[in-house]
Design an enzyme around this catalytic site. Structure first.
Site, PDB file in Angstrom:
ATOM      1  N   GLU A 124       0.928  -1.098   0.182  1.00 48.03           N
ATOM      2  CA  GLU A 124       0.160   0.016  -0.047  1.00 48.03           C
ATOM      3  C   GLU A 124       1.006   1.307   0.117  1.00 48.03           C
ATOM      4  OE1 GLU A 124      -4.062  -0.371   2.094  1.00 48.03           O
ATOM      5  OE2 GLU A 124      -2.629  -1.576   3.392  1.00 48.03           O
ATOM      6  N   GLU A 144      -4.046  -9.496   3.401  1.00 50.42           N
ATOM      7  CA  GLU A 144      -4.719  -9.071   4.486  1.00 50.42           C
ATOM      8  C   GLU A 144      -6.120 -10.152   4.652  1.00 50.42           C
ATOM      9  OE1 GLU A 144      -2.710  -5.074   3.545  1.00 50.42           O
ATOM     10  OE2 GLU A 144      -3.482  -6.800   2.488  1.00 50.42           O
TER      11      GLU A 144
END
Length: 275
Positions: A124, A144
């Site tokens: 990210e 995730e």
């Protein structure tokens, strides 16, 4: 060491160095933990990057990871499992997100030099850097969901805008990891280095090209690019940048320096930006 006008914040997790007087290299220094980031680390990084934006002598930052295996394996999940979620630094990210970058607006450009795994928040972070250079051994992923979480640090909308819905969905919903070459083919990285050892040097070369232009023009151009990325309307994006920066740019000293140097066919000698 460059002639800094201000001193950087102290840090336990990041090593700061200066490849040239105008470039900051911020190295995540937790190689034994795969450069995963504990909660306090995000706040440290945000403080360093706020300082970078305000320090007049610096024009470009590079972020990389220590060691040969990982850029960043994401959040320190061992710590996360024991942290009681509560407001403040003990259980949250700063407004600028993971590593102070994943949701950062900022003023000056940041280049990621991805030396290994860039997973979860590490990926990210890359998705919101202005440019990315990758080792040929680098891999990228958003795992995730596989541990009951989701990529909440800004990565989901950014990867959709970068790769498109279908590739982004495969990465986020199946745990697919991208090789460096795949990331290049999907416009996630600008360059894949020839060797793992070359990645930081290649990022410095790229940063030097940015540092060579007018510091004022770099700030305004970056703002215009990001407005175009974030806004749905071309006209609105252009107006936002014009309203914020046009007067300051043309009234600034670097505009006069650039025009005068062009007329004389000389190399411009830029001064720190006041924008």
């Amino acid at each position: 060491m460059p002639a800094l006008e201000t001193q950087p914040p102290s840090s336990k997790m990041f090593k700061l160095s200066f490849p040239t007087p105008n470039i900051l290299l911020m190295t995540i220094n937790r190689p034994k933990a795969m450069n995963s980031i504990p909660m306090a680390g995000h706040w440290e990084a945000a403080s360093i990057l706020d300082w970078f934006d305000s320090e007049p002598s610096l024009r470009v930052a590079i972020v990389t990871g220590a060691g040969k295996k990982a850029f960043s394996a994401g959040q320190d999940l061992i710590e996360l499992s024991s942290v009681k979620k509560s407001p403040g630094k003990e259980g949250s990210h700063p407004s600028s997100g993971f590593l102070g970058i994943s949701k950062r607006i900022g003023k000056k450009p940041i280049i990621a030099a991805v030396n290994g795994f860039a997973l979860g928040g590490g990926f990210e972070t890359c998705l919101n850097c202005d440019m990315v250079v990758a080792s040929p051994l680098a891999t990228f992923g958003l795992p995730e969901a596989q541990v009951g979480l989701y990529a909440a640090a800004g990565g989901l909308p950014r990867i959709v805008r970068t790769c498109g819905l279908h590739i982004a969905s495969e990465i986020a919903l199946t745990g697919r990891r991208l090789t460096a070459q795949e990331a290049f083919s999907y416009n996630v990285v600008n360059k894949v280095s020839e060797t793992p050892e070359a990645v930081v040097g290649d990022a410095v070369d790229l940063a030097m090209k940015v540092a060579a232009i007018s510091p004022d023009a770099a700030i305004v151009t970056r703002h215009g690019l990001r407005e175009a990325w974030n806004e749905g309307s071309v006209e609105t994006a252009a107006k936002n940048t014009s309203d914020r920066y046009t007067d300051g740019l043309f009234q600034g000293e670097n505009f006069k320096i650039g025009v005068d140097a062009f007329a004389r066919k000389a190399k411009p000698e830029w001064v720190p930006s006041k924008l």
